[in-house]
Design an enzyme around this catalytic site. Structure first.
Site, short mmCIF file in Angstrom:
data_model
loop_
_atom_site.label_atom_id
_atom_site.label_comp_id
_atom_site.label_asym_id
_atom_site.label_seq_id
_atom_site.Cartn_x
_atom_site.Cartn_y
_atom_site.Cartn_z
CG HIS A 1 -25.15 -3.23 -17.37
ND1 HIS A 1 -25.62 -4.24 -18.19
CD2 HIS A 1 -24.28 -2.51 -18.13
CE1 HIS A 1 -25.06 -4.14 -19.39
NE2 HIS A 1 -24.24 -3.10 -19.38
CE LYS B 1 -28.02 -0.79 -19.11
NZ LYS B 1 -27.86 0.46 -19.86
P1 NAD Z 1 -25.70 8.80 -16.32
O1 NAD Z 1 -27.06 8.78 -15.72
O2 NAD Z 1 -24.50 8.70 -15.43
O3 NAD Z 1 -25.51 10.13 -17.19
C1 NAD Z 1 -26.48 10.67 -18.05
C2 NAD Z 1 -26.28 12.17 -18.06
O4 NAD Z 1 -27.15 12.72 -19.05
C3 NAD Z 1 -26.61 12.85 -16.70
O5 NAD Z 1 -25.60 13.78 -16.35
C4 NAD Z 1 -27.94 13.55 -16.99
O6 NAD Z 1 -28.11 14.73 -16.24
C5 NAD Z 1 -27.77 13.86 -18.49
N1 NAD Z 1 -29.04 14.11 -19.17
C6 NAD Z 1 -30.26 13.53 -18.94
N2 NAD Z 1 -31.18 14.09 -19.76
C7 NAD Z 1 -30.53 15.01 -20.52
C8 NAD Z 1 -30.95 15.90 -21.52
N3 NAD Z 1 -32.23 15.98 -21.92
N4 NAD Z 1 -30.00 16.71 -22.09
C9 NAD Z 1 -28.70 16.66 -21.69
N5 NAD Z 1 -28.25 15.85 -20.72
C10 NAD Z 1 -29.17 15.01 -20.15
O7 NAD Z 1 -25.70 7.63 -17.40
P2 NAD Z 1 -24.43 6.97 -18.12
O8 NAD Z 1 -24.02 5.73 -17.40
O9 NAD Z 1 -23.41 8.02 -18.43
O10 NAD Z 1 -25.13 6.47 -19.47
C11 NAD Z 1 -25.77 7.38 -20.35
C12 NAD Z 1 -26.41 6.60 -21.48
O11 NAD Z 1 -25.40 5.95 -22.25
C13 NAD Z 1 -27.35 5.48 -21.01
O12 NAD Z 1 -28.42 5.38 -21.91
C14 NAD Z 1 -26.47 4.24 -21.07
O13 NAD Z 1 -27.18 3.05 -21.20
C15 NAD Z 1 -25.66 4.55 -22.33
N6 NAD Z 1 -24.38 3.85 -22.44
C16 NAD Z 1 -24.06 3.42 -23.67
C17 NAD Z 1 -22.83 2.82 -23.89
C18 NAD Z 1 -22.47 2.43 -25.30
O14 NAD Z 1 -21.35 1.92 -25.53
N7 NAD Z 1 -23.36 2.68 -26.26
C19 NAD Z 1 -21.92 2.63 -22.83
C20 NAD Z 1 -22.30 3.08 -21.57
C21 NAD Z 1 -23.54 3.70 -21.38
#
Ligand code: NAD
Length: 243
Positions: free
Chosen positions: A132, A136
């Protein structure tokens, strides 16, 4: 009335993808929430919550959804195993789709891995490799953890079989271990390989994601599906009818 979707973690990479994908699909985003916003106030006026934020936010979010009877889609990864068991029990009180990966291709990879692990047997050494982007925050990925879980289930192994990377004088590989390797770098959206290696041949099943929109489209499909389900925790295999 069209389904009103709340996006939690809206300013993140996935949050922005979800907002873009919803617009393209003609779905209604009724609210967006990120750090510092009043989640409860916004969530109250939405029909379903889609969460891609942080694992530290999951417990409070599920508790809110249970109290307000709001269906949930959880994409966030990185929960410690013991905590996740507890969270799953809580989430089962409402309709909830919880998936470590919302892509259709990866869900097919899950099904193919199950089949390969069953057919090939313990003579074929199983290793999971994921890569990744450098940003991440958790490792291994939720998808890699699921692939491992499938192999352990098919081979009737416990979590003790897991070997995270290898270093030093490890001794020869045993047939009852499953290796897990996390690579990080650049802007890789998400690569996963399951390798089955025997003496004389090797099979590799690989999925490469090149656009986060696949996860966003899958999560929005799950949001539409979960809104009419009975309480319980479902995964993307349920949404896609792959079970
Ligand atoms: P990112 O860091 O770009 O975004 C996360 C966002 O959540 C940020 O804007 C942050 O400020 C916000 N955040 C953090 N704590 C929060 C809270 N308590 N309340 C509200 N918002 C909050 O990360 P990303 O790449 O967008 O990934 C987010 C999550 O999704 C990760 O855990 C990642 O592993 C997961 N993900 C899952 C899939 C899937 O298919 N299941 C795909 C991609 C990413």
């Amino acid at each position: 009335m069209p389904l009103s979707i709340l996006i939690n973690g809206a300013k993140g990479r996935m949050g922005l993808e979800l907002i873009g994908a919803a617009a393209k699909l003609g779905l209604t985003v009724g609210g967006t929430v990120d750090v510092g916003d009043d989640f409860a106030a916004v969530a109250q006026r939405c029909d379903v919550i889609v969460d891609f934020s942080s694992h530290s936010a999951t417990r409070a979010m599920i508790s809110f959804a249970v109290a307000q009877k709001k269906p949930l889609v959880i994409g966030t990864t990185g929960h410690p195993a013991a905590e996740k068991m507890d969270l799953l029990a809580l989430a089962a009180k409402i309709p909830c789709v919880w998936a470590g990966n919302f892509s259709v291709g990866v869900n097919l990879l899950f099904a193919l891995t199950r089949r390969a692990a069953a057919v090939l047997g313990s003579d074929y050494d199983a290793e999971v490799i994921e890569m990744h982007h450098r940003f991440k925050k958790d490792a291994p990925s939720g998808t890699a953890a699921r692939l491992l879980e499938i192999i352990l289930q098919e081979r009737q192994l416990t979590a003790d079989a897991l070997r995270h990377g290898r270093e030093g004088i490890t001794g020869e590989r045993t047939s009852t271990e499953v290796g897990m390797h996390s690579l990080r770098g650049g802007d890789v959206v998400g690569d996963h390989t399951v390798m089955f290696a025997a003496l004389g041949e090797r099979i590799e099943l690989t999925h490469r994601a090149s656009d986060r929109a696949i996860f966003a489209r899958g999560a929005l499909r799950a949001a539409q599906w979960v809104a009419s389900q009975q309480p319980g925790v479902y995964d993307m295999q349920d949404v896609l009818g792959l079970k």
